[in-house]
Each structure stands twice: as C-alpha cells, then as structure tokens.
Design an enzyme around this catalytic site. Structure first.
Site, mmCIF file in Angstrom:
data_model
loop_
_atom_site.group_PDB
_atom_site.id
_atom_site.type_symbol
_atom_site.label_atom_id
_atom_site.label_comp_id
_atom_site.label_asym_id
_atom_site.label_seq_id
_atom_site.Cartn_x
_atom_site.Cartn_y
_atom_site.Cartn_z
ATOM 1 N N PHE A 85 0.851 -1.186 0.000
ATOM 2 C CA PHE A 85 0.000 0.000 0.000
ATOM 3 C C PHE A 85 0.893 1.245 0.000
ATOM 4 C CE2 PHE A 85 -3.662 2.141 2.611
ATOM 5 C CZ PHE A 85 -3.798 3.095 1.635
ATOM 6 N N CYS A 86 0.651 2.153 -0.958
ATOM 7 C CA CYS A 86 1.373 3.426 -1.048
ATOM 8 C C CYS A 86 2.884 3.162 -1.156
ATOM 9 C CB CYS A 86 1.024 4.316 0.139
ATOM 10 S SG CYS A 86 1.662 6.005 0.034
ATOM 11 N N VAL A 87 3.712 3.803 -0.309
ATOM 12 C CA VAL A 87 5.155 3.575 -0.400
ATOM 13 C C VAL A 87 5.499 2.134 -0.034
ATOM 14 C CG1 VAL A 87 5.634 4.348 1.960
ATOM 15 C CG2 VAL A 87 7.423 4.524 0.223
ATOM 16 N N GLY A 131 3.907 -0.303 -1.265
ATOM 17 C CA GLY A 131 3.853 -0.931 -2.585
ATOM 18 C C GLY A 131 5.093 -0.655 -3.397
#
Length: 572
Positions: A305-307, A309
């Site tokens: 998720f987000c950074v 990812g």
C-alpha cells in the site's frame, strides 16, 4: 471623507469609497499607459508591462467590489470566485450580514486575482505549479474564517459561552505546542490494541526494523499460498486494521487467506543510518523468507500500500534479478512506480530541498514523522489544518472520535539515508521505472523482469498518488494486469468495507490504451472493490489446506501478541 452616521448610509459610503479607489487606479493606469506608450489589454497580460498589469488587476478588483455593493456581483464573472459548498463560509452571517458578506467577497476576489497573477508568471511549468501551490497556502491561511475578529461563528460562540470557548481554545493551543502538532481528534477515544489493530494475531519474527505479525485463521481451511502485506512505512500499519468491521486484514482473514503483515518501526537513533537497501533487506525480503518457512511453501502473495507498494515492487525487482521465484502475485494499492506525475506532493521536492536533506541527514539522522505529516497536511490545508485551527483554537471544540484521523496523527519517522535515497531516485529523478538505472541490494534493478500477475488499485480523487500514475504501473512490471479505480481519495478509496455499501469502483478489462481511454470505457460498480480483489486472488489460488493450529513454527516462535511493541512506539 466622513464615515456614515447610520446603517442606511453604509452602502453609499462604501460606494463612494470604491469609486474613489477605482478612479485612482484608473488614473494610475492612464499615467503608466501614457508614459510607457502601452495599451492595457485585459486578458493579454503578457503584452503589457508588470506595472500596467498590476494597475489593470487593481482596477478590476475595485470594479468588482463596487459591483458587489450595487447588488450586481452575483451576476458578474466574479460570482465564480466562491468555491461551491465552501465549508468555511457556511454560517448564515456570511450570506445575510452586509459586513461579513463584504469581507468574504473581498477575500475571494483578492484570492482570485492572486491566482491570476501566478498564472501570468513567465516561468517553466513546474515553477508555475510550485507558485500556484504556495499561493494557495497563503490564500488558505489568510481566509477571514481563520481569525477570531472576522469569523462570526467564533464571535457568537464566545459571547454565548462568556469567553469560555476562547479560554478552552487557548488551552488546546498550549497543549498542541507541547505536542508539536495540531490535534484533530479525540485521542482518548482510541488505543492501539484496544479498539484499533484488534484482529487476533501474534508477532512471530522481529529485527531492528520490523515485526512480522501472523494473524489467527478464522476458517477451517485456508489458502495454501499465504499473503504478505507491506503497509506504508511513513504511517502506522493499522490503517489496514482500524477495528472490527473496518479492517482489510480482518476481511482477508475471513476470506481464508493466511495473512502476515509487516509492522514498521519508527526511526530511533539506533537505526538512523538504515538505507533504502536495508528497508528492502530487513523488510519484505526477510519477511517473505520467514513466511515461506512458516507456511512451508515456495511462493507467497505480496500486497503493498502506497510507499509500501513501492518498497514491495523494488523487492520483487531484486528477487527477479537474482532469479529467485518467491512471489505468486503482486497487489499494489495506490502505489507509484512511475514518478513522472507525482501530483502536488512532488512540488515540495526539488533539487535544493533534496540536497539540503542529503547534507543534513543523508549519512545518518532522522526525518521526523511530524514534519512528514504536516507536509501531507498542506496538500489539503483547508480540510486538514485550518479547519482544526478554527475549531480547536478559536472555538475550544474537542476533536471528534474518528479512527482515520487518529491514525493520520500517529506519525512514523524515517532514517535519513533511506528518506534521501527515496526522494532523489523516485520523486526527483524518476529512476525506479528505468531498467538498470538503480542498484538495490547490490543488483541492477529492471522491474520488467517481474513476471507475476499484478492487481493495481488506484483512487480517483487521490491527491498523493494520481490515479493516472498508478495506472502506468501495469506497463512497467508484472503480467496479466488487472486495474481497478476506486472512488474517493488516497485512504478512503482503499479502506471501504463491503458491508458498509459505500462509494463505488470502476472496472474495464481493456488495458491497451491510455488512462483516459480506460476510464471512458470503464463501468462503474456500486460498493467496495474488496470482493473483486478476493475473486482475482482466488483465480490465482494454489488450493487450500487445513488452517494452522498455532502461529509460527520451530524456527519462529511467538514473541508477543499482536499488535506488538513497534506500533505502540511514538515518533519524535
């Protein structure tokens, strides 16, 4: 000019005042035109001098303000200066009191003209975007709603409470000065492990950077291939486990996935020299090996998720370069790999700011979580900063009990070397997507070598990861891509339990075109995207096995119950 002696003379007084100002502005403009031999050409400011341009703007301002007092403002082009449904001016006094109506429209017109000045600046595109951003910060800060003397609701509340609201607000301000941040939520309403991060599980592994949580199965049989979740390292992991009925982790467990999750440690002096490579090595790369050992499998599903990812994608690139086949699928939630268009957050990262960070904390030090949180708050300053300044400091209101706001205030600090590498190679130079442009964990990374099925989710109103940027991930890595677009923003678009029947998402199997082409052909579906992800995962199932009777194994014993120690440690 004498002041009016009665309310009936207010309009005439202001009209004469505006007329005098307008006349002065015209005389100033005429003098400039005569002296410089230029003709003012509204709408073509690039053809006139800066002084003539300023005079033209001043004349327009007085004209619009005069029109307001004549009752014609709403019929003029200036009527569009007030944003629709602007919560700052919802109080009836802003509409029905001539005094507050004048203040409001004066502010909105001045804001519009400042924006026009920025639009006429002769600078490159990125500089102009930066100017717009900083101009908006100034405009938002100068709103009359932010000051007690010009906010009717603040004044009325102070009178009603006999100044008790102002005293309470001052105490709130003092408390926040000690905390070093704005309090936006009733923090006494939440506690990690009591009503947040409550999905049952155990910490089965830890190192100096992460704790690895294994969640207790809720079904008799589980998917043979386990799921490893990599949350953002700039926030606490429990965004994905906010509480019963509002938890992605809970949903995954209920759907039969053997679920493991990384809990990142907030940076402390002991780990201030950790690098980006350390985050890959001590984070997903080590977690994947631990999970493979515990579940006795060769492959795992990865979700970031987000950074988180971005970190997971780079870890996948390291594995692919080494020829190590350890991933069955990849799920990337609001994640950027291509940083060409980073939205407004990218405007705050330039060569000078990155070089300054490299000089101060690049070899060791800490990027404070509170500073990161404030930076993200400026992207939506009216909603995330000034709203709470008014409510808390000017009106003495206690924050609401809102789990997402509590999580958003629970910041995580980062080691300086890791932060500097990330901002330079991702935001500043956009190297992650380029084959061989970066060396990570000793390997020249080429993300195109990652050949596992990939599920990409973006949020349509995301102000941190523009959905068009997330869409391009499918062209950089993975195979058999599926792209889903969720309604709402960076967080609310992701955290959307199906049982709540909220929002919607868009689906389109044709991924050959650009992002706009995909959206034109997409079909909107009501409700959460979570069931679509579950079906996609089950299509890549390797079968089911009996649920494990206890967490860990002989090599990895239970260290402590979830949520563990790391998530409870507060950043500086």
């Amino acid at each position: 000019m004498d002041r009016p002696s009665s309310a009936s003379g207010v309009s005439d007084y202001f009209e004469s005042l505006m007329s005098a100002g307008q006349q002065a502005a015209k005389q100033f403009d005429d003098a400039l035109t005569s002296a410089m031999g230029i003709g003012a050409a509204p709408g073509k400011h690039e053809d006139i001098s800066p002084m003539a341009f300023a005079a033209d703007l001043q004349r327009q301002y007085w004209s619009q303000l005069l029109g307001f007092w004549k009752g014609s403002l709403l019929k003029s082009s200036a009527a569009g200066t007030q944003p629709p449904r602007d919560r700052r001016f919802q109080d009836e006094a802003w509409q029905h009191s001539p005094y507050y109506d004048l203040i409001k429209h004066s502010y909105l017109m001045a804001s519009k003209q400042l924006a026009e000045i920025v639009d006429q600046a002769h600078v490159d595109d990125k500089s102009k975007l930066q100017l717009r951003f900083y101009a908006r910060q100034f405009i938002d800060a100068m709103s009359p709603a932010n000051f007690p003397a010009t906010n009717p609701e603040v004044i009325r509340t102070a009178i009603r409470t006999r100044s008790a609201s102002l005293i309470a607000g001052m105490q709130n301000l003092i408390d926040d000065l000690h905390k070093g941040r704005i309090t936006r939520v009733d923090e006494s309403a939440f506690e990690v492990g009591r009503n947040l991060a409550v999905t049952p599980g155990s910490v089965v592994f830890e190192n100096e950077l992460i704790q690895l949580i294994q969640y207790a199965p809720q079904t008799a049989e589980v998917e043979k291939t386990p799921l490893v979740i990599v949350p953002p390292c700039i926030n606490q992991y429990y965004l994905l486990d906010l509480g019963a009925g509002n938890s992605f982790v809970e949903y995954a467990v209920e759907k039969g996935f053997q679920t493991f999750l990384i809990s990142w440690r907030s940076a402390v002096p002991d780990i201030q020299r950790l690098t980006w490579d350390d985050y890959l090595r001590l984070g997903p790369l080590q977690a994947i090996d631990v999970v493979r050992d515990i579940a006795k499998v060769d492959l795992v599903h990865g979700l970031g998720f987000c950074v988180g990812g971005t970190i997971l994608s780079c870890a996948a690139g390291v594995l692919a370069t080494r020829g190590e086949d350890k991933l069955a699928t990849l799920t990337l939630l609001t994640t950027m790999i291509d940083f060409e268009d980073t939205g407004e957050i990218g405007l705050l990262i330039d060569q000078n700011s990155v070089a300054l960070r490299e000089a101060t904390i690049g070899s060791g030090g800490i990027m404070p979580g509170k500073e990161l949180a404030f930076t993200f708050g400026t992207l939506r300053a009216n909603d995330l900063i000034w709203r709470y300044v008014v409510d808390s400091y000017l009106m003495g209101v206690t924050g609401e009990a809102f789990d997402l706001l509590y999580w958003d205030s629970d910041s995580v600090s980062l080691p300086g070397p890791m932060y500097c590498w990330y901002t330079r190679n991702a935001y500043l130079e956009n190297k992650l997507k380029e084959a061989g442009a970066t060396t990570q964990c000793g390997e020249p990374i080429d993300l195109s070598k990652v050949k596992v099925p990939i599920y990409v989710l973006a949020s349509r109103e995301d102000h941190i990861v523009p959905w068009q940027s997330a869409y391009r991930s499918k062209d950089i890595m993975g195979r058999e891509p599926r792209f889903v677009l969720a309604a709402s923003g960076h967080v609310a678009g992701v955290i959307n339990p199906p049982a709540r029947h909220k929002r919607s998402h868009w689906l389109n199997d044709d991924l050959d075109g650009e992002a706009k082409d995909w959206l034109e052909g997409a079909e909107e579906k009501p409700g959460s995207w979570w069931p679509d992800w579950d079906r996609w995962m089950k299509r890549h199932s390797s079968g089911t096995v009996a649920a494990p009777s206890h967490p860990g194994n002989g090599n990895y014993q239970v260290i402590e119950p979830a949520p563990g120690r790391y998530v409870k440690q507060k950043s500086n």
